[in-house]
Design a protein around this motif. Structure first.
Motif, mmCIF file in Angstrom:
data_model
loop_
_atom_site.group_PDB
_atom_site.id
_atom_site.type_symbol
_atom_site.label_atom_id
_atom_site.label_comp_id
_atom_site.label_asym_id
_atom_site.label_seq_id
_atom_site.Cartn_x
_atom_site.Cartn_y
_atom_site.Cartn_z
ATOM 1 N N ARG A 225 9.048 -2.920 -9.049
ATOM 2 C CA ARG A 225 10.386 -2.498 -8.625
ATOM 3 C C ARG A 225 10.340 -1.846 -7.250
ATOM 4 O O ARG A 225 11.129 -2.191 -6.356
ATOM 5 C CB ARG A 225 10.964 -1.519 -9.641
ATOM 6 C CG ARG A 225 12.272 -0.845 -9.197
ATOM 7 C CD ARG A 225 12.679 0.265 -10.131
ATOM 8 N NE ARG A 225 11.610 1.200 -10.398
ATOM 9 C CZ ARG A 225 11.207 2.134 -9.521
ATOM 10 N NH1 ARG A 225 11.769 2.227 -8.330
ATOM 11 N NH2 ARG A 225 10.231 2.969 -9.850
ATOM 12 N N ALA A 226 9.421 -0.906 -7.045
ATOM 13 C CA ALA A 226 9.342 -0.196 -5.774
ATOM 14 C C ALA A 226 8.979 -1.135 -4.632
ATOM 15 O O ALA A 226 9.540 -1.046 -3.528
ATOM 16 C CB ALA A 226 8.315 0.930 -5.875
ATOM 17 N N PHE A 227 8.058 -2.070 -4.905
ATOM 18 C CA PHE A 227 7.643 -3.019 -3.875
ATOM 19 C C PHE A 227 8.814 -3.883 -3.414
ATOM 20 O O PHE A 227 9.046 -4.052 -2.214
ATOM 21 C CB PHE A 227 6.513 -3.892 -4.393
ATOM 22 C CG PHE A 227 6.140 -5.024 -3.481
ATOM 23 C CD1 PHE A 227 5.444 -4.789 -2.307
ATOM 24 C CD2 PHE A 227 6.510 -6.327 -3.776
ATOM 25 C CE1 PHE A 227 5.116 -5.829 -1.445
ATOM 26 C CE2 PHE A 227 6.182 -7.372 -2.934
ATOM 27 C CZ PHE A 227 5.477 -7.122 -1.764
ATOM 28 N N TYR A 228 9.569 -4.413 -4.374
ATOM 29 C CA TYR A 228 10.652 -5.318 -3.994
ATOM 30 C C TYR A 228 11.841 -4.572 -3.386
ATOM 31 O O TYR A 228 12.574 -5.138 -2.562
ATOM 32 C CB TYR A 228 11.068 -6.195 -5.171
ATOM 33 C CG TYR A 228 10.143 -7.392 -5.283
ATOM 34 C CD1 TYR A 228 10.315 -8.503 -4.470
ATOM 35 C CD2 TYR A 228 9.055 -7.369 -6.156
ATOM 36 C CE1 TYR A 228 9.446 -9.576 -4.526
ATOM 37 C CE2 TYR A 228 8.181 -8.449 -6.220
ATOM 38 C CZ TYR A 228 8.388 -9.545 -5.405
ATOM 39 O OH TYR A 228 7.518 -10.606 -5.451
ATOM 40 N N PRO B 283 -2.401 10.138 -8.630
ATOM 41 C CA PRO B 283 -2.570 9.855 -7.204
ATOM 42 C C PRO B 283 -3.915 9.173 -6.946
ATOM 43 O O PRO B 283 -4.935 9.556 -7.533
ATOM 44 C CB PRO B 283 -2.515 11.239 -6.550
ATOM 45 C CG PRO B 283 -2.824 12.196 -7.653
ATOM 46 C CD PRO B 283 -2.309 11.579 -8.909
ATOM 47 N N VAL B 284 -3.892 8.135 -6.125
ATOM 48 C CA VAL B 284 -5.110 7.377 -5.830
ATOM 49 C C VAL B 284 -5.287 7.268 -4.323
ATOM 50 O O VAL B 284 -4.351 7.482 -3.548
ATOM 51 C CB VAL B 284 -5.059 5.966 -6.460
ATOM 52 C CG1 VAL B 284 -5.034 6.057 -7.973
ATOM 53 C CG2 VAL B 284 -3.853 5.180 -5.946
ATOM 54 N N GLU B 285 -6.493 6.924 -3.934
ATOM 55 C CA GLU B 285 -6.811 6.697 -2.528
ATOM 56 C C GLU B 285 -6.567 5.227 -2.184
ATOM 57 O O GLU B 285 -6.603 4.360 -3.059
ATOM 58 C CB GLU B 285 -8.273 7.062 -2.249
ATOM 59 C CG GLU B 285 -8.608 8.524 -2.473
ATOM 60 C CD GLU B 285 -7.845 9.438 -1.527
ATOM 61 O OE1 GLU B 285 -7.662 9.050 -0.356
ATOM 62 O OE2 GLU B 285 -7.426 10.526 -1.960
ATOM 63 N N LEU C 24 0.827 -1.198 0.000
ATOM 64 C CA LEU C 24 0.000 0.000 0.000
ATOM 65 C C LEU C 24 0.866 1.255 0.000
ATOM 66 O O LEU C 24 0.636 2.187 -0.781
ATOM 67 C CB LEU C 24 -0.929 -0.014 1.219
ATOM 68 C CG LEU C 24 -1.913 1.142 1.340
ATOM 69 C CD1 LEU C 24 -2.896 1.146 0.177
ATOM 70 C CD2 LEU C 24 -2.664 1.062 2.674
ATOM 71 N N ARG C 25 1.886 1.257 0.837
ATOM 72 C CA ARG C 25 2.766 2.430 0.919
ATOM 73 C C ARG C 25 3.521 2.654 -0.389
ATOM 74 O O ARG C 25 3.562 3.774 -0.913
ATOM 75 C CB ARG C 25 3.754 2.265 2.082
ATOM 76 C CG ARG C 25 3.111 2.269 3.458
ATOM 77 C CD ARG C 25 4.163 2.393 4.555
ATOM 78 N NE ARG C 25 5.097 1.280 4.563
ATOM 79 C CZ ARG C 25 4.900 0.156 5.249
ATOM 80 N NH1 ARG C 25 3.786 -0.003 5.952
ATOM 81 N NH2 ARG C 25 5.797 -0.806 5.255
ATOM 82 N N SER C 26 4.129 1.600 -0.919
ATOM 83 C CA SER C 26 4.923 1.764 -2.140
ATOM 84 C C SER C 26 4.023 2.072 -3.347
ATOM 85 O O SER C 26 4.391 2.874 -4.213
ATOM 86 C CB SER C 26 5.778 0.518 -2.412
ATOM 87 O OG SER C 26 4.984 -0.614 -2.669
ATOM 88 N N ASN C 27 2.838 1.477 -3.406
ATOM 89 C CA ASN C 27 1.936 1.720 -4.523
ATOM 90 C C ASN C 27 1.420 3.155 -4.550
ATOM 91 O O ASN C 27 1.346 3.778 -5.621
ATOM 92 C CB ASN C 27 0.747 0.755 -4.470
ATOM 93 C CG ASN C 27 1.122 -0.664 -4.833
ATOM 94 O OD1 ASN C 27 2.253 -0.951 -5.208
ATOM 95 N ND2 ASN C 27 0.169 -1.571 -4.709
#
Length: 209
Positions: free
Chosen positions: A73-76, A34-36, A21-24
């Motif tokens: 990429r950001a998640f890993y 930007p999304v909620e 959630l944070r990285s996404n």
């Protein structure tokens, strides 16, 4: 009471949903969309191709392929910085007296890496990932494959899941389903029991914890 226990991975055994959630949120903002959190909650429990289709339908004109690459990429990157087990996961896995099988919608390389990072890779008699199935959750195939791997009746198997998608798959396979709360509160529609944590769920299913 049960001949085997099947576990979902993300949000059930490992605390990846909060991390994702944070990285996404960060990556969507970087892409100018930007999304909620509620938008991302709709993707929980789904396999990557289904998520890509969801993005294409809800955000027309978005380069879904590039976004997926950046999300991955950001998640890993965040994952390698530290991944926690969900409360009670290690105690539950260590205390089982029947075989455990991991049944996840993650691809095999990512799933194995998460198991290694948290030190629970030796806890399972088998691992079924997105790479092994032709019909992912909410189809029952992944859980039917888990039962077949051990030559067991699905009705004699217990499933731990966090998402509606996963709980539906376990229910449709004929297993007993414990749905454990994570970032989204479960409806319980597909579960025999809803629990705040793994050990409470185990006790509701009659396991001696």
């Amino acid at each position: 009471m049960f001949d085997a226990v099947f576990f979902d991975l993300d949000g059930t055994l490992v605390d990846t949903e909060a991390l994702a959630l944070r990285s996404n949120l960060r990556v969507f903002a970087e892409h100018g969309h930007p999304v909620e959190p509620a938008f991302l909650h709709a993707m929980i429990g789904k396999d990557e191709p289904s998520i890509t289709e969801y993005l294409r339908e809800t955000l027309p004109g978005l380069d879904a392929g590039q976004l997926q690459s950046d999300l991955h990429r950001a998640f890993y990157e965040d994952l390698e910085a530290g991944l926690d087990l969900k409360p009670g996961a290690r105690q539950l896995l260590d205390g089982l007296e029947v075989p455990a099988v991991l049944v996840t919608s993650s691809g095999r390389p990512g799933a194995i890496r998460k198991l290694e990072l948290t030190g629970i890779h030796t806890a399972f008699a088998g691992v079924i990932t997105l790479d092994e199935v032709t019909r992912p959750k909410p189809d029952p195939q992944p859980y039917l494959m888990a039962a077949g791997m051990l030559d067991l009746d699905p009705a004699r198997c217990l499933v731990f899941e966090d998402s509606e998608t996963g709980a539906e798959a376990g229910h449709r396979a004929g297993c007993t389903v414990i749905q454990v709360k994570d970032v989204v509160t479960p409806t319980g529609r597909w579960a025999h029991h809803v629990a705040d944590d793994l050990l409470t769920g185990a006790r509701l299913a009659g396991l001696p914890f």
